[in-house]
Design an enzyme around this catalytic site. Structure first.
Site, PDB file in Angstrom:
ATOM      1  N   ASP A  45      -9.369  14.651 -10.792  1.00 11.42           N
ATOM      2  CA  ASP A  45     -10.474  13.988 -11.502  1.00 11.42           C
ATOM      3  C   ASP A  45     -11.295  13.207 -10.487  1.00 11.42           C
ATOM      4  O   ASP A  45     -10.763  12.643  -9.537  1.00 11.42           O
ATOM      5  CB  ASP A  45      -9.985  13.106 -12.650  1.00 11.42           C
ATOM      6  N   GLU A 133      -8.094   1.730 -19.990  1.00 10.26           N
ATOM      7  CA  GLU A 133      -7.351   0.997 -18.962  1.00 10.26           C
ATOM      8  C   GLU A 133      -7.324  -0.482 -19.312  1.00 10.26           C
ATOM      9  O   GLU A 133      -8.258  -1.007 -19.913  1.00 10.26           O
ATOM     10  CB  GLU A 133      -7.986   1.231 -17.599  1.00 10.26           C
TER      11      GLU A 133
END
Length: 255
Positions: A45, A133
């Site tokens: 990614d 996150e």
């Protein structure tokens, strides 16, 4: 020991040695195939932090099958390398998908508007990812997370993949409510102790075409790329509109 018996033993030992050497040669020949099979479903990614990527070189690594590209963050942030990355990665033959970095500071509707501007359904090979996150978000506001998941599913026709840490997964997502979502776990210290479909196993990977570090990901052994691919659009029934002729009223005048 009689001479004939010694001779037969010697021949047997030689044959055994030959078989061992043949087995060793065969194992060495098969080892690359075994190793390749073990990593055949890994991917990377990327975002603007990887700079200008030579996607042709990246795609030459036969173990790299897919890439997730950062598209957006919060309400206003759009990754400046998104368009270049997703276009060139796809052209190089890699399967591509997009991810949005969640923010607890703005509403789900505001974030969805940002995603919609950038991430086009027709360009996605892989199911979109909602990156959640905890290091910068403070409280996650799970009602907002749930609404954004709902809006993304409505937009792209599939439940988004939830990317998060093991800690946040255990705190917020280890319930039946999220059992139908694919989970993308980040754990750089060892094999995840939670369920997962994708595992981000390092943030310090290297590959040709990218200078510096890049995240590497792999699929759980019980999953395959087909599990994270976007569903194929259903073919339109061209005769649906003309199949049924208008019904005429019967003699009783019933409608």
């Amino acid at each position: 020991m009689p001479t004939a018996m010694k001779s037969r033993c010697s021949v047997g030992l030689q044959a055994d040695a030959v078989l061992r050497r043949m087995a060793a040669v065969l194992l060495l020949a098969l080892l690359p195939m075994v190793m390749s099979a073990q990593v055949r479903t890994r991917g990377i990614d990327v975002s603007k932090y990887q700079g200008n990527i030579n996607w042709t070189k990246v795609a030459k690594d036969s173990t790299i099958k897919f890439v997730y590209v950062k598209a957006t963050e919060g309400t206003t942030i759009q990754d400046p390398m998104y368009r270049t990355n997703i276009t060139k990665a796809k052209k190089a033959g890699l399967l591509v998908g997009s991810y949005h970095l969640y923010s607890s500071k703005t509403t789900a509707y505001q974030q969805m508007a940002n995603i919609r501007k950038v991430v086009k359904k027709s360009e996605q090979d892989l199911v979109p990812v909602l990156d959640i996150e905890g290091h910068h978000s403070g409280r996650l506001y799970m009602e907002r997370v749930d609404k954004l998941l709902e809006l993304m599913e409505k937009e792209y026709g599939v439940k988004p993949i939830i990317y998060t840490s093991e800690k946040l997964y255990k705190t917020h997502f280890a319930t039946k409510k999220y059992s139908k979502y694919h989970i993308f776990i980040a754990n750089y210290r060892g094999y995840p102790s939670t369920r997962f479909t994708l595992w981000q196993y390092t943030e310090r990977g290297h590959c040709n075409g990218i200078s510096g570090y890049v995240d590497f990901n792999r699929l759980h052994r019980n999953h395959s790329l087909s599990d994270i691919k976007m569903p194929k659009p259903k073919p339109k029934n061209k005769t649906a509109d003309s199949a049924a002729a208008p019904a005429s009223a019967d003699s009783s005048g019933a409608k």
